[in-house]
Design a protein around this motif. Structure first.
Motif, PDB file in Angstrom:
ATOM      1  N   MET A  94       0.829  -1.200   0.000  1.00 58.06           N
ATOM      2  CA  MET A  94       0.000   0.000   0.000  1.00 58.06           C
ATOM      3  C   MET A  94       0.860   1.246   0.000  1.00 58.06           C
ATOM      4  N   SER A  95       0.373   2.295  -0.661  1.00 57.58           N
ATOM      5  CA  SER A  95       1.086   3.554  -0.657  1.00 57.58           C
ATOM      6  C   SER A  95       0.686   4.368   0.557  1.00 57.58           C
ATOM      7  N   ASN A  96       1.623   5.146   1.048  1.00 59.36           N
ATOM      8  CA  ASN A  96       1.385   6.036   2.172  1.00 59.36           C
ATOM      9  C   ASN A  96       1.378   7.454   1.641  1.00 59.36           C
ATOM     10  N   ASN A  97       0.218   8.101   1.617  1.00 61.46           N
ATOM     11  CA  ASN A  97       0.116   9.440   1.068  1.00 61.46           C
ATOM     12  C   ASN A  97       0.305  10.516   2.118  1.00 61.46           C
ATOM     13  N   ARG A  98       0.718  10.118   3.320  1.00 61.75           N
ATOM     14  CA  ARG A  98       0.981  11.082   4.375  1.00 61.75           C
ATOM     15  C   ARG A  98       2.483  11.289   4.514  1.00 61.75           C
ATOM     16  N   LEU A  99       2.856  12.503   4.862  1.00 57.09           N
ATOM     17  CA  LEU A  99       4.254  12.787   5.124  1.00 57.09           C
ATOM     18  C   LEU A  99       4.740  11.965   6.313  1.00 57.09           C
ATOM     19  N   THR A 100       5.903  11.343   6.157  1.00 53.79           N
ATOM     20  CA  THR A 100       6.471  10.483   7.189  1.00 53.79           C
ATOM     21  C   THR A 100       7.779  11.064   7.679  1.00 53.79           C
ATOM     22  N   LEU A 101       7.998  11.026   8.974  1.00 55.40           N
ATOM     23  CA  LEU A 101       9.282  11.418   9.548  1.00 55.40           C
ATOM     24  C   LEU A 101      10.039  10.149   9.902  1.00 55.40           C
ATOM     25  N   LEU A 102      11.244   9.999   9.353  1.00 58.98           N
ATOM     26  CA  LEU A 102      12.042   8.791   9.593  1.00 58.98           C
ATOM     27  C   LEU A 102      13.364   9.158  10.267  1.00 58.98           C
ATOM     28  N   THR A 103      13.749   8.356  11.234  1.00 59.87           N
ATOM     29  CA  THR A 103      15.053   8.512  11.880  1.00 59.87           C
ATOM     30  C   THR A 103      15.643   7.130  12.117  1.00 59.87           C
ATOM     31  N   PRO A 104      16.960   6.978  12.056  1.00 61.26           N
ATOM     32  CA  PRO A 104      17.561   5.646  12.246  1.00 61.26           C
ATOM     33  C   PRO A 104      17.397   5.148  13.676  1.00 61.26           C
ATOM     34  N   GLU A 105      17.510   3.821  13.816  1.00 57.87           N
ATOM     35  CA  GLU A 105      17.584   3.243  15.156  1.00 57.87           C
ATOM     36  C   GLU A 105      18.870   3.711  15.839  1.00 57.87           C
ATOM     37  N   SER A 106      18.847   3.689  17.151  1.00 55.92           N
ATOM     38  CA  SER A 106      20.033   4.061  17.921  1.00 55.92           C
ATOM     39  C   SER A 106      21.233   3.228  17.472  1.00 55.92           C
ATOM     40  N   TRP A 107      22.373   3.870  17.343  1.00 54.12           N
ATOM     41  CA  TRP A 107      23.576   3.248  16.792  1.00 54.12           C
ATOM     42  C   TRP A 107      24.739   3.595  17.717  1.00 54.12           C
ATOM     43  N   SER A 108      25.357   2.594  18.305  1.00 55.69           N
ATOM     44  CA  SER A 108      26.358   2.826  19.351  1.00 55.69           C
ATOM     45  C   SER A 108      27.565   3.618  18.861  1.00 55.69           C
ATOM     46  N   SER A 109      27.869   3.546  17.567  1.00 52.58           N
ATOM     47  CA  SER A 109      29.052   4.243  17.038  1.00 52.58           C
ATOM     48  C   SER A 109      28.781   5.696  16.683  1.00 52.58           C
ATOM     49  N   TYR A 110      27.528   6.120  16.780  1.00 48.50           N
ATOM     50  CA  TYR A 110      27.201   7.505  16.413  1.00 48.50           C
ATOM     51  C   TYR A 110      26.252   8.123  17.435  1.00 48.50           C
ATOM     52  N   PRO A 127       3.590   0.583  -5.244  1.00 51.17           N
ATOM     53  CA  PRO A 127       3.275  -0.047  -3.961  1.00 51.17           C
ATOM     54  C   PRO A 127       4.292   0.326  -2.890  1.00 51.17           C
ATOM     55  N   ASN A 128       3.824   0.272  -1.649  1.00 51.35           N
ATOM     56  CA  ASN A 128       4.712   0.439  -0.490  1.00 51.35           C
ATOM     57  C   ASN A 128       5.522   1.729  -0.553  1.00 51.35           C
ATOM     58  N   THR A 129       4.833   2.814  -0.900  1.00 53.18           N
ATOM     59  CA  THR A 129       5.487   4.117  -1.016  1.00 53.18           C
ATOM     60  C   THR A 129       5.545   4.824   0.326  1.00 53.18           C
ATOM     61  N   GLU A 130       6.708   5.409   0.615  1.00 53.11           N
ATOM     62  CA  GLU A 130       6.886   6.285   1.771  1.00 53.11           C
ATOM     63  C   GLU A 130       7.586   7.547   1.294  1.00 53.11           C
ATOM     64  N   PHE A 131       7.231   8.684   1.859  1.00 55.98           N
ATOM     65  CA  PHE A 131       7.960   9.908   1.558  1.00 55.98           C
ATOM     66  C   PHE A 131       7.851  10.854   2.740  1.00 55.98           C
ATOM     67  N   GLY A 132       8.822  11.747   2.858  1.00 50.09           N
ATOM     68  CA  GLY A 132       8.799  12.689   3.970  1.00 50.09           C
ATOM     69  C   GLY A 132      10.175  13.223   4.277  1.00 50.09           C
ATOM     70  N   GLU A 133      10.460  13.408   5.560  1.00 51.52           N
ATOM     71  CA  GLU A 133      11.727  13.986   6.005  1.00 51.52           C
ATOM     72  C   GLU A 133      12.539  12.971   6.801  1.00 51.52           C
ATOM     73  N   LEU A 134      13.853  13.068   6.654  1.00 56.84           N
ATOM     74  CA  LEU A 134      14.784  12.351   7.510  1.00 56.84           C
ATOM     75  C   LEU A 134      15.254  13.301   8.606  1.00 56.84           C
ATOM     76  N   TYR A 135      15.458  12.772   9.807  1.00 56.45           N
ATOM     77  CA  TYR A 135      15.941  13.629  10.883  1.00 56.45           C
ATOM     78  C   TYR A 135      16.763  12.814  11.869  1.00 56.45           C
ATOM     79  N   LEU A 136      17.533  13.527  12.677  1.00 57.49           N
ATOM     80  CA  LEU A 136      18.239  12.938  13.811  1.00 57.49           C
ATOM     81  C   LEU A 136      17.851  13.716  15.064  1.00 57.49           C
TER      82      LEU A 136
END
Length: 299
Positions: A1-17, A270-279
């Motif tokens: 399914m496509s996601n027509n809403r803006l998505t905010l994505l951030t990486p999982e916690s990473w011990s080296s960063y 299919p399986n569309t996501e879009f939005g902003e990346l953040y930390l």
């Protein structure tokens, strides 16, 4: 399914960063055991830590040249190696990256992109193709290329800067991988030639800068050339089994602009996501670091 809403994505916690603090148009980050202070034009809010605390923690501080937005020099506050390595071990990936201080404030990875590396690895692994063909354009030091290669893909890695290709090769070898195809060429010129040859790819990864130069002086301007690049890439993507990721860092491009561009050239996928990346920094301030659009034929 496509996601027509803006998505905010951030990486999982990473011990080296770790993004320690942001503000005052700067960011304070830890890469492994090394702490760096760099300019960050979007961090317009005040710092949470004092200037003295920043100064005490940072091994090196990047100072921009007068009149330049990017170029400058690093001022060392403490003794540190010219290069160092950090591991990334998450969600089936086991990679190693070489880091070094460059005259353009970069160090060899964009940590916010860690949100895409497992996506690449997962999709390559799930494609019902023996050796999926993956094309990484504007590929920089190759974290995305390594993620695809570790999942068994045939990877073509394209960047216009030969020194960056050398850096990518070091990352490949440090990660215990091999057989990535390196191409030093202008990205738009390369994809046009691939279309003429009738080649296709199961995965496309695009990370175009706001501006740049090809190895023969070709001029790249995001506003002028992105539309044409996407039009050509739509012909390169396999019709049945595929995924695509594009990231943009230009302040002038919103996620909605990117959505319109992608739908114009690739239609509904299919399986569309879009939005902003953040930390998020250590004080829960969220730093925006570009917009993204991705889709996949794999559920």
């Amino acid at each position: 399914m496509s996601n027509n809403r803006l998505t905010l994505l951030t990486p999982e916690s990473w011990s080296s960063y770790e993004l320690i603090d942001t503000g005052g148009f700067e960011k304070l980050e830890r890469f492994g055991s090394i702490v760096l202070s760099r300019p960050e034009p979007q961090a317009i809010w005040p710092k949470s830590l004092s200037d003295a605390e920043w100064q005490n923690r940072a091994h090196a501080v990047f100072k921009k040249d007068k009149g330049s937005q990017e170029k400058g020099e690093w001022v060392l506050n403490a003794k540190m190696d010219e290069k160092w390595f950090i591991p990334y071990q998450q969600q089936g990936l086991d990679l190693t990256f070489k880091l070094s201080l460059s005259s353009f404030k970069h160090v060899g990875i964009f940590p916010e992109q860690a949100v895409n590396w497992p996506f690449i690895h997962r999709n390559v692994s799930a494609l019902p193709v023996e050796k999926p063909r993956i094309l990484n354009l504007f590929a920089y030091t190759g974290a995305a290329s390594l993620s695809a290669r570790q999942a068994g893909a045939q990877v073509t890695h394209v960047d216009a800067v030969r020194q960056v290709i050398t850096w990518s090769r070091e990352n490949m070898e440090a990660s215990g991988l091999d057989n990535i195809r390196w191409v030093v060429e202008d990205a738009l010129k390369f994809v046009k030639r691939e279309v003429r040859r009738g080649n296709t790819y199961h995965g496309l990864i695009l990370d175009p800068p706001a501006y740049g130069r090809g190895p023969e002086g070709e001029k790249w301007l995001l506003e002028e050339h992105l539309n044409e690049l996407l039009q050509v890439c739509a012909e390169l993507l396999d019709k049945q089994q595929y995924f695509l990721i594009i990231n943009l860092y230009s302040l002038g491009f919103s996620a909605l602009i990117l959505e319109n561009l992608m739908k114009a050239h690739f239609g509904e996928r299919p399986n569309t996501e879009f939005g902003e990346l953040y930390l998020s920094d250590g004080f829960a301030k969220r730093l925006p670091l570009g917009v993204f659009y991705r889709f996949s034929s794999i559920e």
